[in-house]
Design a protein around this motif. Structure first.
Motif, PDB file in Angstrom:
ATOM      1  N   VAL A   1     -11.805  -8.178   0.667  1.00 16.44           N
ATOM      2  CA  VAL A   1     -12.231  -8.950  -0.513  1.00 16.44           C
ATOM      3  C   VAL A   1     -11.539  -8.418  -1.769  1.00 16.44           C
ATOM      4  O   VAL A   1     -11.062  -9.188  -2.607  1.00 16.44           O
ATOM      5  CB  VAL A   1     -13.760  -8.899  -0.664  1.00 16.44           C
ATOM      6  N   LYS A   2     -11.463  -7.100  -1.897  1.00 14.37           N
ATOM      7  CA  LYS A   2     -10.825  -6.496  -3.073  1.00 14.37           C
ATOM      8  C   LYS A   2      -9.323  -6.758  -3.065  1.00 14.37           C
ATOM      9  O   LYS A   2      -8.724  -7.089  -4.113  1.00 14.37           O
ATOM     10  CB  LYS A   2     -11.095  -4.987  -3.101  1.00 14.37           C
ATOM     11  N   PHE A   3      -8.696  -6.631  -1.901  1.00 13.97           N
ATOM     12  CA  PHE A   3      -7.260  -6.899  -1.797  1.00 13.97           C
ATOM     13  C   PHE A   3      -6.947  -8.343  -2.181  1.00 13.97           C
ATOM     14  O   PHE A   3      -6.025  -8.607  -2.965  1.00 13.97           O
ATOM     15  CB  PHE A   3      -6.780  -6.621  -0.367  1.00 13.97           C
ATOM     16  N   LEU A   4      -7.712  -9.284  -1.667  1.00 18.69           N
ATOM     17  CA  LEU A   4      -7.455 -10.700  -1.927  1.00 18.69           C
ATOM     18  C   LEU A   4      -7.734 -11.070  -3.381  1.00 18.69           C
ATOM     19  O   LEU A   4      -7.121 -11.996  -3.924  1.00 18.69           O
ATOM     20  CB  LEU A   4      -8.309 -11.566  -0.998  1.00 18.69           C
TER      21      LEU A   4
ATOM     22  N   SER B   1      -6.470   1.425   4.249  1.00 18.14           N
ATOM     23  CA  SER B   1      -7.560   2.098   3.531  1.00 18.14           C
ATOM     24  C   SER B   1      -7.203   2.263   2.059  1.00 18.14           C
ATOM     25  O   SER B   1      -8.074   2.160   1.188  1.00 18.14           O
ATOM     26  CB  SER B   1      -7.846   3.465   4.168  1.00 18.14           C
ATOM     27  N   GLU B   2      -5.944   2.560   1.779  1.00 13.75           N
ATOM     28  CA  GLU B   2      -5.441   2.531   0.413  1.00 13.75           C
ATOM     29  C   GLU B   2      -5.056   1.086   0.141  1.00 13.75           C
ATOM     30  O   GLU B   2      -3.982   0.633   0.521  1.00 13.75           O
ATOM     31  CB  GLU B   2      -4.237   3.462   0.261  1.00 13.75           C
ATOM     32  N   ILE B   3      -5.952   0.353  -0.510  1.00 14.67           N
ATOM     33  CA  ILE B   3      -5.845  -1.101  -0.563  1.00 14.67           C
ATOM     34  C   ILE B   3      -4.527  -1.581  -1.161  1.00 14.67           C
ATOM     35  O   ILE B   3      -3.965  -2.599  -0.739  1.00 14.67           O
ATOM     36  CB  ILE B   3      -7.049  -1.690  -1.329  1.00 14.67           C
ATOM     37  N   SER B   4      -3.994  -0.848  -2.124  1.00 14.20           N
ATOM     38  CA  SER B   4      -2.744  -1.267  -2.758  1.00 14.20           C
ATOM     39  C   SER B   4      -1.573  -1.250  -1.780  1.00 14.20           C
ATOM     40  O   SER B   4      -0.527  -1.861  -2.034  1.00 14.20           O
ATOM     41  CB  SER B   4      -2.438  -0.369  -3.960  1.00 14.20           C
ATOM     42  N   ASN B   5      -1.733  -0.533  -0.653  1.00  5.95           N
ATOM     43  CA  ASN B   5      -0.676  -0.482   0.359  1.00  5.95           C
ATOM     44  C   ASN B   5      -0.791  -1.619   1.381  1.00  5.95           C
ATOM     45  O   ASN B   5       0.078  -1.756   2.237  1.00  5.95           O
ATOM     46  CB  ASN B   5      -0.713   0.861   1.095  1.00  5.95           C
ATOM     47  N   SER B   6      -1.864  -2.389   1.316  1.00  2.31           N
ATOM     48  CA  SER B   6      -2.016  -3.535   2.218  1.00  2.31           C
ATOM     49  C   SER B   6      -0.915  -4.545   1.920  1.00  2.31           C
ATOM     50  O   SER B   6      -0.453  -4.661   0.788  1.00  2.31           O
ATOM     51  CB  SER B   6      -3.386  -4.178   2.035  1.00  2.31           C
ATOM     52  N   LYS B   7      -0.508  -5.284   2.927  1.00  2.16           N
ATOM     53  CA  LYS B   7       0.614  -6.207   2.715  1.00  2.16           C
ATOM     54  C   LYS B   7       0.526  -7.414   3.635  1.00  2.16           C
ATOM     55  O   LYS B   7      -0.122  -7.380   4.679  1.00  2.16           O
ATOM     56  CB  LYS B   7       1.941  -5.484   2.909  1.00  2.16           C
TER      57      LYS B   7
END
Length: 333
Positions: A120-123, A256-262
């Motif tokens: 949810v935070k990533f999106l 887990s480190e959301i900014s690294n999600s892709k």
């Protein structure tokens, strides 16, 4: 769904006896955890139920087909001829020990629903999405004939508003925003997300086509995975690329480190399927209908009056997110 029903459904498809751990993992792969115990399977409770210690012998539905290194492999009594039971000693004591050890492992494990706040935070913050999202609780949806509603409901649904906080269009004058909106160059969009803790060759097709099935109503559909099995990683990614070209479901790697999600593979945009959207509203009056109601309220208010989306998932701030990750034992790969 009870643990007994869950165990039967897994073993009916397994084709061979399975340990408690294997039944637990297979149930999660099949998405049955969403229908059991408010979306959380406790593996030690599952083991206790499969043991059926307080049930008359003639009423039992499972039996121990074999024992290996302290683990009991269960099978269905209705199909006992396929795998005759082996002799075991002190079965109940050994099983309680196995369940106790499993319970300790479970304390530091996490399930799909524990990953929802991360997604949810990533999106919400990722500029490629800028979505507001809502979890759909499958267990609250209306039930129908067995198999009819299977793979209808996504884990998370999202909506894109062309004038939200993170939108690159936010810096534009209101008249320009209206023009883009009226001409359809920047429009509201609906998204569907199917979330899996782990993806490997053995569950890839089932997971992908689950995402295909439960996203037919949306503008874009995605399969989201926390981890990809290392030994199968190349084969999994190759197959995902092939399926993406054919069916258009995108793939997101959640970290887990959301900014690294892709985004590993982008979704193919399509028109909303109105009959399926209507079916979801009717079958999910607790979650999906409020999702659509609040979208319509926001659209009705216009570009300059954001409303509070009361039924949507809260976007955790950075401190809250770190606490959630720690509390749930969500580990980085």
């Amino acid at each position: 769904m009870t643990y007994i029903e869950l165990g039967k459904k897994v073993l009916e498809q397994a084709g061979k006896p399975l340990s408690v751990k294997e039944i637990f993992e297979k149930a999660c792969e099949m998405g049955l955890d969403k229908e059991c115990n408010d979306g959380k399977i406790l593996s030690h409770s599952l083991g206790s139920q499969l043991g059926e210690h307080n049930i008359k012998e003639e009423d039992k539905q499972f039996y121990v087909a074999r024992k290996e290194r302290g683990a009991f492999f269960y099978w269905l009594k209705s199909r006992e001829r396929e795998f005759p039971p082996q002799e075991t000693s002190n079965a109940e004591d050994d099983e309680q020990s196995e369940c106790s050890g499993t319970a300790k492992k479970q304390e530091t494990s996490f399930n799909e629903r524990d990953l929802h706040p991360l997604l949810v935070k990533f999106l919400y913050e990722n500029p490629d999405f800028n979505l507001q999202c809502k979890t759909i609780y499958h267990e609250k949806c209306l039930k129908d004939k067995k198999g009819k509603c299977e793979w209808n409901y996504p884990d998370i649904v999202g909506v894109y508003f062309p004038y939200n906080k993170y939108s690159p269009f936010d810096k534009y004058d209101g008249e320009i925003l209206k023009f883009l909106h009226h001409t359809g160059q920047k429009k509201h969009k609906l998204f569907s997300f199917e979330l899996k803790v782990n993806l490997k060759l053995t569950n890839l097709k089932e997971s992908y086509f689950q995402a295909v099935s439960n996203s037919t109503w949306a503008n874009e559909g995605y399969l989201v995975v926390k981890s990809i099995d290392k030994k199968d990683e190349k084969d999994v990614l190759d197959e995902l690329r092939r399926l993406n070209q054919s069916f258009g479901i995108g793939v997101i790697k959640l970290e887990s480190e959301i900014s690294n999600s892709k985004i590993l593979l982008p979704a193919r945009e399509r028109e909303i399927n109105i009959p399926t959207l209507n079916m979801l509203v009717e079958q999910s009056p607790v979650d999906f209908k409020p999702f659509m109601e609040e979208i319509n309220k926001q659209i009705g208010k216009g570009l300059d009056t954001p409303i509070e989306m009361k039924s949507f998932d809260k976007v955790l701030d950075d401190e809250e997110m770190q606490k959630h990750i720690k509390d749930k034992g969500i580990q980085a790969e």
